[in-house]
Every structure is written in C-alpha cells, then in structure tokens.
Design a protein around this motif. Sequence first.
Motif, short mmCIF file in Angstrom:
data_model
loop_
_atom_site.label_atom_id
_atom_site.label_comp_id
_atom_site.label_asym_id
_atom_site.label_seq_id
_atom_site.Cartn_x
_atom_site.Cartn_y
_atom_site.Cartn_z
N PRO A 194 0.83 -1.21 0.00
CA PRO A 194 0.00 0.00 0.00
C PRO A 194 0.86 1.25 0.00
CG PRO A 194 -0.73 -1.56 1.68
CD PRO A 194 0.59 -2.04 1.18
N LYS A 195 0.47 2.23 -0.79
CA LYS A 195 1.21 3.50 -0.86
C LYS A 195 0.28 4.61 -1.30
CE LYS A 195 3.78 1.22 -3.66
NZ LYS A 195 2.85 0.15 -4.12
N TRP A 196 0.57 5.84 -0.95
CA TRP A 196 -0.31 6.97 -1.25
C TRP A 196 0.47 8.26 -1.10
CZ3 TRP A 196 -0.42 3.76 2.92
CH2 TRP A 196 -0.07 4.33 4.15
N LYS A 197 -0.15 9.36 -1.54
CA LYS A 197 0.43 10.70 -1.37
C LYS A 197 -0.48 11.48 -0.44
CE LYS A 197 2.57 12.94 -4.63
NZ LYS A 197 2.92 13.74 -5.85
N SER A 198 0.10 12.07 0.58
CA SER A 198 -0.66 12.86 1.54
C SER A 198 0.07 14.16 1.81
CB SER A 198 -0.84 12.07 2.85
OG SER A 198 -1.49 12.83 3.83
N ASN A 199 -0.65 15.27 1.59
CA ASN A 199 -0.05 16.61 1.78
C ASN A 199 1.24 16.76 0.99
OD1 ASN A 199 -2.12 17.33 3.61
ND2 ASN A 199 -1.01 16.36 5.30
N GLY A 200 1.24 16.20 -0.22
CA GLY A 200 2.38 16.33 -1.11
C GLY A 200 3.52 15.38 -0.84
N ALA A 201 3.41 14.54 0.19
CA ALA A 201 4.48 13.61 0.54
C ALA A 201 4.03 12.18 0.32
CB ALA A 201 4.90 13.81 1.99
N MET A 202 4.92 11.35 -0.20
CA MET A 202 4.62 9.93 -0.39
C MET A 202 4.76 9.18 0.93
SD MET A 202 3.74 9.39 -3.51
CE MET A 202 3.73 7.60 -3.37
N ASP A 203 3.95 8.15 1.08
CA ASP A 203 4.03 7.29 2.25
C ASP A 203 3.50 5.92 1.86
OD1 ASP A 203 4.58 6.48 4.80
OD2 ASP A 203 3.10 7.74 5.79
N GLY A 204 3.75 4.92 2.71
CA GLY A 204 3.29 3.58 2.40
C GLY A 204 3.49 2.62 3.56
N GLN A 213 -3.99 -4.74 0.37
CA GLN A 213 -3.38 -3.61 -0.34
C GLN A 213 -4.03 -2.27 0.00
OE1 GLN A 213 -2.46 -4.15 -4.50
NE2 GLN A 213 -2.44 -6.38 -4.29
N LYS A 214 -5.16 -2.31 0.70
CA LYS A 214 -5.81 -1.08 1.12
C LYS A 214 -5.41 -0.76 2.56
CE LYS A 214 -10.30 1.16 1.76
NZ LYS A 214 -11.78 0.99 1.70
N PRO A 215 -4.83 0.43 2.80
CA PRO A 215 -4.39 0.75 4.16
C PRO A 215 -5.57 1.03 5.08
CG PRO A 215 -4.10 2.65 2.73
CD PRO A 215 -4.53 1.50 1.84
N GLY A 216 -5.34 0.91 6.37
CA GLY A 216 -6.35 1.30 7.34
C GLY A 216 -6.46 2.81 7.42
N SER A 217 -7.46 3.29 8.11
CA SER A 217 -7.67 4.74 8.21
C SER A 217 -6.63 5.36 9.14
CB SER A 217 -9.08 5.02 8.73
OG SER A 217 -9.29 4.39 9.98
N PRO A 218 -6.28 6.64 8.89
CA PRO A 218 -5.28 7.30 9.74
C PRO A 218 -5.75 7.41 11.19
CG PRO A 218 -5.67 8.55 7.72
CD PRO A 218 -6.73 7.50 7.78
N MET A 219 -4.80 7.32 12.10
CA MET A 219 -5.09 7.43 13.53
C MET A 219 -4.78 8.85 14.00
SD MET A 219 -6.15 4.49 14.73
CE MET A 219 -5.82 4.63 16.48
N GLN A 220 -5.82 9.60 14.32
CA GLN A 220 -5.63 10.96 14.79
C GLN A 220 -5.14 10.94 16.24
OE1 GLN A 220 -5.86 13.43 12.70
NE2 GLN A 220 -6.62 12.09 11.05
#
Length: 417
Positions: free
Chosen positions: A175-185, A229-236
């Motif tokens: 799993p990988k994605w772009k958040s606030n202009g930054a890549m993460d995975g 392949q689908k990430p879990g939701s972000p933990m605030q």
Amino acid sequence: MAEATVSSMEVDEPMVYGELIVLGTNGSLPGGDRGRRKNSFTLKKRLQPNGVKPSKNHQVYDKPSNSDIYSSKEHHSVFYTLTRNVICVTYEPSSSTDMFQIGRSTEDPIDFVVMDIFPGASIPSNHNQNHQHQQSTISRFSCRILCDREPPYTARIYAAGFDTSTNIILGEKAPKWKSNGAMDGLTTNGILLMKPKRVSDNGIPDPAGWNEVSVNGGMYRLRETRSAQKPGSPMQGEDNVLVDGTLIDLCGATLLWRSAARMQRMPTQRHIDRLIEDLNGDRPQCPVGLTTLAFPRRGETQQQNDKQPWVYLACGHVHGRIDWGRRGEERMCPLCRTVGKYVPLWMGNEPAFYYDHGPPTHCLVPCGHVCSEVTAKFWACTPLPHGTQAFNAACPFCATPIEGDPGYVKLIWQPPQ
C-alpha cells in the motif's frame, strides 16, 4: 606533576536509549545467542550520528534498480512503485539522530537480527523440537528506529529498513499513497504497534489496541487482513514514539521496548537468581513422595531433573513428578482430586517481562512458566498477533498461547514437614 594513570581516568559509558527484547525467549534464543542474532538488543548513543531524514522527491520512469539514484551511495532513498512510474524520495543525513535497523537479514545494515519465534521453543523439554520448515514472514529489512541524540532522547519507529544499497523499495503490492504532497506507504506484512495506554491502580499498564506504522512514521488502523493492499484509516492523535512497554510485531516475532528509565527500575538477573534461591531455600516438598523440590539454577535449565517441581494446572497444587493418576491426557491431583493438565514448572528468567518485583507465586497456563501475580495477569490479558490474522494472549517466556480463563494459576506449595 605526576601523570594520570589509566585507572584514574573516567571512561564515559555510551548513553542508553532503551532496549528491545524478543517475546518467547526466556533470557536467550532457543539455540543460543550468536552475534547480532540474540534475544535482546540495547540501543546506545553512537560515536557519530547516522540518522537520516526525507529530502527531495524524484520521478523515475524505469525500474528502481536501473536508476542512477538507486546505485548512488551518497544518500538513502525510498522507492514507491506506482502503476505507471516510480516516485523516489531521497534522504539526507541527520546530525541530531541515531538510526538502528531491525530485520531478518544478516547483512551489515541490520543492527538486530530477528528470526521467527515458534511457540514453546524455549521450554527445555521442547528445546530440540523440530519445527517444520516454512518461509519466514519477517521482512529482511523490517523497520528502523531513530533516536534523538539530545534530551529527552525520544525514540521513533518507522516501517521498512534501508538495505545494503541504502534503499527501500515498496513494490506494486505494498500500500502507498500521497498525503499533503508527501509519499508514504506500508510494508507487505506491516509493522504493528501496541502502546500501553495507562497504568491501573495495581500498577499494571492496560494493553491497548494494535495499530500499524508507515514508512514515514504515520499511525494507521489495522488493514482488513495483514497483507491487504488497502491501508487502514489514519489514527488521529497517535504517533510513532516508543514509550516503555510498547510492543512491536514484525509478523513472525514480537518485540518489547523497555525505556532507559525503566531499565534502571526493573528486576535484574540477580533478582531472578535470588527468587530461585529463596524458593529453593524454603525446601518445598512433594506432598506425596515427600521429596524436596528445587528449581534448577539459571543457566542449568536445559533439561528436567529429579527435583523438578510439577503442577496440576486445574488446582495449582505443586508436586514432584508423578506417573500415576492419568485420565486420558490429563491427571488427577492426589490432594483435591481435580483433573487437569500436569506440567513441569519453569522459572521466568527474562527480567524485562516482569511488571513488578513481586514473589513468583503464579504460573501461566499451559506452559508452567513461573512469575509474579502482576506479571501473570498482564500477559494473560494482552492479545499478541498470531499468524497473519489471529490475536491471542501468549506466555512472554516461551510464546505458548495462553489457555483458559484467567490463563494463570496460583501455586500451592507443600512446606517441609
């Protein structure tokens, strides 16, 4: 003026950030500690910082291994493989942090080599048990920890470690994605964390839920399955800072983080030795054979002996070894006639797994590892990842899954007559 002798010179010991201990290892690996492959690893301040931090993003239109960035030794890089291209994030040196890497690989970048832990492997009677060979689910470069070199020496954990080419490559299935202009995975099987939320009135930290840490150190809820392949939701409100008692699961082995402050207060190997000496000094007896029972000394626990204490797990009565009273695979206690499992008792020899300095009054079920009541209660109610989807409480000393409720029993010893 007289010259200072070496003996009069003060030699400063490296500052300790904390320690990692592998659950299921009772003071050492089942096959013995060897070099960087051992049951625990102490993180100490390095002579020179080797930490890194994200710097720039680059687009790569070929395989990561064909790019100039991949072959460059000037910086560390993380490659995120997308459908049509690859995003590369280069890292620059950080003079304020020290980096420590953990994984299955024995190559130089790995500071702490961790192998799969099999339930019961550290019990002496199971020491030579042959486990069916299976492919390890622990990543060769599982994760990395960055420790601040200045107070308060905060330690943070990140998924994935840099390989011998100073690269991290997340393939198409990760799993990988772009958040606030930054890549993460996330890594394929993920790195899971469970922090203690609070300390209850009896001094036991309450176990919290498991979450997953990303390559950039973000915290996310668990995926539907371990390798989905689908990430879990972000933990605030959650972060990747390691606090004392944090559990780290590598999908095949689980680590316990002990802070430097806790290391100063927790029991020591000498404390465990005294517990054994005190128990043996009371000269407990088998109520049937009237023989004196004694735990083997630490380091002499490779096999059972004639004085080995045994326990009926259904009632807690401690005896010497008795070969009669069988009821199928179970035994009947000759004192109270309760039927249940009958197992040898073993001292819990790893101090880091204890949550107090209390006497060894209880044992975990069904393995028979002896520890304090507080320690037994904590581990009996702490769910640990088992396989790729299940969660079960397990003995920290041998990784055997806990059975029954409450999962431990108070030991009833027969004093000498």
